[in-house]
Motif scaffolding. Structure first.
Motif, PDB file in Angstrom:
ATOM      1  N   ARG A   1      33.919  40.080  57.835  1.00 41.13           N
ATOM      2  CA  ARG A   1      35.070  39.484  57.996  1.00 41.13           C
ATOM      3  C   ARG A   1      35.212  38.017  58.298  1.00 41.13           C
ATOM      4  O   ARG A   1      36.107  37.322  57.781  1.00 41.13           O
TER       5      ARG A   1
ATOM      6  N   ALA B   1      34.104  35.859  55.462  1.00 43.04           N
ATOM      7  CA  ALA B   1      35.376  35.623  54.617  1.00 43.04           C
ATOM      8  C   ALA B   1      36.524  34.895  55.059  1.00 43.04           C
ATOM      9  O   ALA B   1      37.294  34.394  54.269  1.00 43.04           O
TER      10      ALA B   1
ATOM     11  N   LEU C   1      38.501  36.339  57.454  1.00 43.48           N
ATOM     12  CA  LEU C   1      39.463  37.189  57.886  1.00 43.48           C
ATOM     13  C   LEU C   1      39.707  37.207  59.471  1.00 43.48           C
ATOM     14  O   LEU C   1      40.577  37.745  60.014  1.00 43.48           O
TER      15      LEU C   1
ATOM     16  N   PHE D   1      35.675  39.463  48.067  1.00 44.01           N
ATOM     17  CA  PHE D   1      35.432  40.508  49.109  1.00 44.01           C
ATOM     18  C   PHE D   1      35.862  41.797  48.288  1.00 44.01           C
ATOM     19  O   PHE D   1      36.816  42.000  47.853  1.00 44.01           O
TER      20      PHE D   1
ATOM     21  N   PHE E   1      36.625  45.525  49.630  1.00 40.82           N
ATOM     22  CA  PHE E   1      37.161  46.363  50.954  1.00 40.82           C
ATOM     23  C   PHE E   1      36.856  47.535  50.943  1.00 40.82           C
ATOM     24  O   PHE E   1      36.580  48.309  49.811  1.00 40.82           O
ATOM     25  N   GLN E   2      36.586  48.122  51.991  1.00 42.51           N
ATOM     26  CA  GLN E   2      36.047  49.651  52.000  1.00 42.51           C
ATOM     27  C   GLN E   2      36.922  50.625  51.400  1.00 42.51           C
ATOM     28  O   GLN E   2      36.564  51.547  50.636  1.00 42.51           O
ATOM     29  N   HIS E   3      38.253  50.541  51.577  1.00 43.40           N
ATOM     30  CA  HIS E   3      39.254  51.204  50.876  1.00 43.40           C
ATOM     31  C   HIS E   3      40.101  50.730  49.828  1.00 43.40           C
ATOM     32  O   HIS E   3      41.158  50.629  49.341  1.00 43.40           O
TER      33      HIS E   3
ATOM     34  N   ALA F   1      41.788  48.091  48.755  1.00 41.34           N
ATOM     35  CA  ALA F   1      42.739  47.363  48.869  1.00 41.34           C
ATOM     36  C   ALA F   1      43.311  46.897  47.628  1.00 41.34           C
ATOM     37  O   ALA F   1      43.950  45.559  47.521  1.00 41.34           O
ATOM     38  N   LEU F   2      43.167  47.676  46.610  1.00 42.29           N
ATOM     39  CA  LEU F   2      43.808  47.287  45.159  1.00 42.29           C
ATOM     40  C   LEU F   2      45.135  47.137  45.446  1.00 42.29           C
ATOM     41  O   LEU F   2      45.945  47.823  46.389  1.00 42.29           O
ATOM     42  N   PHE F   3      45.912  46.189  44.531  1.00 39.06           N
ATOM     43  CA  PHE F   3      47.310  46.173  44.569  1.00 39.06           C
ATOM     44  C   PHE F   3      48.104  46.964  43.836  1.00 39.06           C
ATOM     45  O   PHE F   3      47.862  47.368  42.773  1.00 39.06           O
ATOM     46  N   ARG F   4      48.682  48.035  44.749  1.00 44.73           N
ATOM     47  CA  ARG F   4      49.202  49.315  44.141  1.00 44.73           C
ATOM     48  C   ARG F   4      50.108  48.979  42.891  1.00 44.73           C
ATOM     49  O   ARG F   4      50.417  49.935  42.151  1.00 44.73           O
TER      50      ARG F   4
ATOM     51  N   ARG G   1      37.726  42.621  40.405  1.00 40.91           N
ATOM     52  CA  ARG G   1      38.684  41.677  40.920  1.00 40.91           C
ATOM     53  C   ARG G   1      37.976  40.591  41.974  1.00 40.91           C
ATOM     54  O   ARG G   1      38.168  39.362  41.609  1.00 40.91           O
ATOM     55  N   ALA G   2      37.016  41.095  42.791  1.00 40.07           N
ATOM     56  CA  ALA G   2      36.147  40.221  43.576  1.00 40.07           C
ATOM     57  C   ALA G   2      35.362  39.166  42.777  1.00 40.07           C
ATOM     58  O   ALA G   2      35.141  37.753  43.039  1.00 40.07           O
TER      59      ALA G   2
END
Lengths: 278, 283, 376
Positions: free
Chosen positions: C53, C56, C58, C85, C87-89, C91-94, C152-153
């Motif tokens: 992070r 990155a 962050l 980057f 992310f583990q989960h 972090a897609l834009f829902r 996306r990354a």
């Protein structure tokens, strides 16, 4: 044991029907019957008379005033509510819990008392009233006071609806946006705000509903001057007091109609919010 | 040199993040302060300005005292009715599908959407001397409008959704495995409800009850229409406050307002406790 | 060029009731050569995600510098670092579709519309999600979401790709598959890549180099082979792969392994006779069929078989080495041919081992063992 388990699953159909019937009767007596009565009452007074009374200048002015007050309350509470929710969810500072408690206060304060507060604060002898009065600005018994009172009573809606969504979304989506090259501002507009949009819309709908219907708080600060500080609800009150039933019923029905539309919005938005969450 | 520059940039970045967070916090505090805290403080300060003696004197007026007593009594009675009927309503909506359920479910929120003054008017039309039901009842000596039953009906209407809406989501989330587990352990259905379901629902039921209590304490629009506003008999506290404001007797209005405000604060504290209780249970 | 991390340090502010914050990253330095795929491997709390992070942008480090492509970016905010980057989960834009998610980085960079469309199509193809462009993240499986996050990354062509436990939330099979895909993808696009994982197998399988972290410090850096076969610290040896820990002591005239003393009259007492730890991987513990006094028995230790466990592709054999429980691995054919059974008396030889306490002891013991014939 096995016997008990099956007994548990088997529900007696009659007991169940009775329960449903009891609940529905309660619901109908309490909510639907009065509504039906209003429609019937308005019908009896005549549709023509009702429409005529809505066309009268004081009625039109009253609805226009309600519209402007609602617009201001929604704007202020949307901007402020989103900021406040962000602060409550994302920041840690002393007094945060107290702040959270204060946010809910307007829900539990009587509207009359709310209006009274603004009367005291902005009245001729109030802390701020003295000041405004000196500057020649009328707050109480005028539009600004009514707006303030409405902002107060609708204060918690947006914050309450948006804060949990912020909490649930966390920071990750925003961080993802940052790593993809979005500035802080871009991340807010393109990711943070859209991710709470259904919750926000729900909060705004509740704010609109309450602003349209607010009576007590506005009554106290308005002075109810016909054609000047009379909102739709105050107009209904006045019309009823003047035995002008057709006008009262027509305006009530008009407001109730808007309520129904808002109710449909709420139902829709709640469904969207639930679908978005899963 | 090579190392000092980035360190300065880093410090500037950390400070920038801090600054914007602080700015947002100030804006939020200003918003709360201006629109909520300041008005509440103004009321409290004015009520306490003349000392406790004048406050007590204002409260000791029979009209003031009776209006408060009536309001609190009605609000308490309402809790009893709403907890039972609200829980049942939620139970039926969640557990027993019937035709038209989603429509009923949507209409539960009606009292939140309908202006209170319209609620009052609806009740007058229905139960008033001109109304269908009203005429029938008044011929048999039962008065509703301009009497206490009218107030009760108005309060029942405006507080209708609170318990239902508080209990419904919890009931939906409730793990049926738990009930089945209890049943396999030999519990009867009533025992399961009492020992498993009810304790799980209790925080939600109490939350709904507290919300409807505070709403009942403060309700004005519908009550002023149906109560008839008879001092010592059908005058609730908010209506009394309104009357005192109108007749420019601020001392009387302040005293009763302060009591109502304290009632609200008490409810808020109860709600907060219930929330932490619910959260702790959810883990 | 790649990535250069120098003396990175990060302490998190203390939580309520604590006086000292957590020292998450403690003076960490390492470099990632351009085009390499490097794993940051460590248990949870080892500071690996914090380092990622910080790269990155962050997290703002307390000290140290971060260099990307020869540019010092320590004070540069995340959105101007040009990194990707995952992310583990995810972090897609829902609220956005797959297409919207992938296009995001291009839109905020104000790419022309046509170029965005082309690039998104390219990436959808790359991650094999062509038919899913208009779905929302909620409608995708875990593996698909992961691929969207990767696409996306990669979309804005970052100079550096960072992945935080990219397969952590997936089940074993999907995980394997995606890890292999990541390696394949990296071989195609050759973006300098750092990924964080706690799974040593994953790291060994796909990384060019591994940085092993523990309690905020670098324990060892090297290729999988270097780290597995020549662990620099006891932590590395035991965290990566399985290992038998044999505690011993160098004594006058011999070496004591556990309770058993191996006679070695030639061995002089070392100055400050030391406690040592021998680490032997199970596959490096060879069971030799030789009787005491045989020529083949030189440099072997007597042991007794305690248990034989079938493990599908191999046998695991529990041994009692002079009172110490150890485990050996034998290929299926070997173990079957030898008909291993509990109670059997055998001799074992360490094909390869590491000795720890102090470096000079390490060397000395190696020599002593070799002189005794315990080592090849």
């Amino acid at each position: 044991m096995a016997e008990n388990a099956t007994a548990f699953r088997r529900e007696s159909p009659w007991g169940r029907r009775l329960l449903i019937a009891a609940v529905l009767v309660w619901f109908a007596l309490l909510l639907l019957l009065p509504l039906a009565a209003l429609v019937r009452g308005a019908w009896r007074e005549g549709i023509g008379a009702g429409l005529d009374s809505l066309r009268r200048p004081e009625a039109r002015q009253a609805f226009a005033l309600t519209f402007w007050i609602t617009l201001v309350a929604v704007t202020v509470n949307t901007v402020g509510g989103v900021a406040l929710a962000l602060v409550l969810v994302r920041q840690r500072f002393r007094g945060r819990l107290l702040l959270e408690g204060i946010v809910d206060l307007p829900f539990s304060v009587s509207p009359v008392v709310a209006g009274f507060m603004f009367l005291l604060l902005f009245g001729p002898h109030g802390w701020l009233g003295r000041w405004f009065e000196a500057g020649g600005i009328r707050v109480v018994y005028a539009l600004p006071g009514m707006m303030l009172a409405t902002i107060f009573v609708t204060f918690p809606f947006v914050t309450r609806e948006v804060a949990p969504v912020f909490r649930e979304c966390g920071l990750e989506q925003e961080e993802a946006a940052r790593t993809l090259g979005a500035s802080g501002w871009q991340a807010f507009w393109r990711v943070t705000l859209p991710s709470v949009r259904w919750g926000l819309a729900y909060g705004v709908t509740l704010t609109v509903a309450r602003s349209l219907g607010e009576f007590g708080a506005v009554l106290v600060v308005s002075g109810s001057i016909i054609g000047r500080t009379q909102t739709a609800t105050l107009h209904i009150h006045q019309a009823y007091a003047d035995f002008h039933y057709a006008g009262a019923f027509a305006a009530s029905l008009a407001l109730a109609l808007v309520s129904f539309i808002l109710l449909a919005c709420m139902e829709f938005l709640q469904r969207r919010a639930r679908a978005g969450r899963s | 040199m090579l190392r000092r520059r980035p360190r300065g940039a880093r410090a500037a970045r950390a400070a920038g993040a801090e600054r914007s967070a602080l700015g947002l916090r100030r804006a939020a505090l200003g918003y709360v302060g201006l629109f909520v805290a300041l008005p509440v403080a103004a009321l409290a300060a004015r009520a306490l300005a003349d000392g406790p003696a004048s406050l007590l004197a204002a409260l000791r007026r029979p009209e003031a005292f009776t209006s408060l007593w009536l309001t609190f009594r009605l609000a308490l009675a309402l809790i009893a009715v709403n907890t039972v009927m609200g829980t049942l309503m939620a139970w039926v909506l969640v557990r027993h599908p019937f035709p038209g359920r989603s429509l009923v479910n949507a209409l539960i929120d009606l009292p939140f959407a309908i202006p209170t003054i319209v609620t009052g008017l609806m009740l007058i039309v229905l139960y008033g001397p001109q109304g269908v039901v009203g005429r029938f009842l008044s011929e048999r000596g039962v008065e509703i409008i301009y009497a206490k039953p009218g107030i009760v009906l108005a309060l029942l209407f405006v507080t209708f959704p609170f318990v239902v809406r508080a209990v419904q989501p919890v009931l939906m989330e409730l793990d049926r495995d738990m009930e089945e587990a209890a049943a396999t352990l030999g519990a009867s259905r009533w025992t399961v409800f009492r020992r498993v379901v009810l304790p799980a629902l209790l925080p939600a039921i109490l939350t709904g009850a507290a919300l409807s209590f505070s709403r009942a304490l403060g309700e004005f629009g519908s009550v002023i229409m149906v109560a008839g506003n008879i001092p010592l008999r059908t005058q609730t506290a908010p209506v009394y406050v309104y009357g005192e404001i109108e007749s420019d007797n601020h001392a009387g209005a302040l005293a009763v307002s302060l009591v109502l405000l304290l009632g609200s604060l008490f409810v808020l504290i109860v709600l907060h406790r219930l929330q932490t209780l619910g959260r702790r249970r959810d883990g | 060029m790649g990535i250069k991390i120098r003396n990175l340090t990060k302490r998190f502010p203390p939580a309520r009731g604590e006086t000292e914050g957590l020292l998450a990253v403690d003076d960490v330095s390492f470099a990632v050569p351009e085009g390499h795929l490097v794993a940051l491997l460590g248990p949870s709390g080892s500071g690996k995600s914090t380092i990622l992070r910080a790269i990155a942008g962050l997290e703002i480090p307390d000290a140290g510098t971060i260099e990307l492509e020869g540019r010092d970016v320590t004070g540069v905010p995340a959105h101007r670092r040009g990194i990707g980057f995952v992310f583990q989960h995810y972090a897609l834009f829902r609220h956005a579709t797959v297409r919207g998610n992938i296009a995001f980085g291009l839109e905020v960079r104000r790419w022309p519309r046509e170029a965005i469309r082309g690039r998104v199509a390219e990436l959808l193809d790359l991650v094999q999600l062509v038919g899913h462009a208009d779905r929302y993240p909620a409608q995708l499986s875990g593996g698909q979401r992961q691929r969207v996050a990767l696409a996306r990354a990669l979309a804005p062509r970052p100079s550096v790709l960072l992945l935080d436990e990219p397969f952590g939330a997936l089940d074993a099979k999907v995980r394997r598959n995606l890890a292999a895909q990541l390696r394949q993808l990296h071989d195609e696009v050759r973006t300098t890549t750092v990924f964080v994982t706690h799974d040593q197998e994953e790291a060994i399988e796909i990384a060019d180099e591994i940085v092993v972290l523990n309690r905020g410090r670098v324990e060892q850096t090297g290729t999988a082979e270097e780290i597995y076969d020549g662990p620099a610290t006891r932590f590395v040896a035991s965290f990566i792969g399985n290992v038998n820990v044999i505690e011993g002591r160098v004594e006058a005239g011999g070496l004591r392994l556990g309770p058993r003393r191996v006679p070695a009259p030639d061995l002089a007492a070392p100055p400050g006779a030391g406690e040592v730890v021998l680490l032997v991987r199970p596959e490096d513990l060879a069971i030799v069929a030789a009787a005491e006094g045989d020529a083949g028995a030189a440099g072997t230790l007597p042991a007794e078989v305690r248990g034989v466990h079938y493990r599908g592709d191999r046998f695991e054999i529990d041994l009692d080495l002079g009172g110490l429980p150890v485990r050996a691995i034998e290929p299926k054919q070997v173990a079957r041919a030898a008909a291993r059974r509990a109670g059997e008396r055998v001799r074992v030889r360490f094909l390869r081992h590491s000795v720890f306490e102090t470096p000079d002891q390490h060397v000395r013991i190696r020599e002593q063992m070799r002189s005794l014939g315990y080592m090849e």
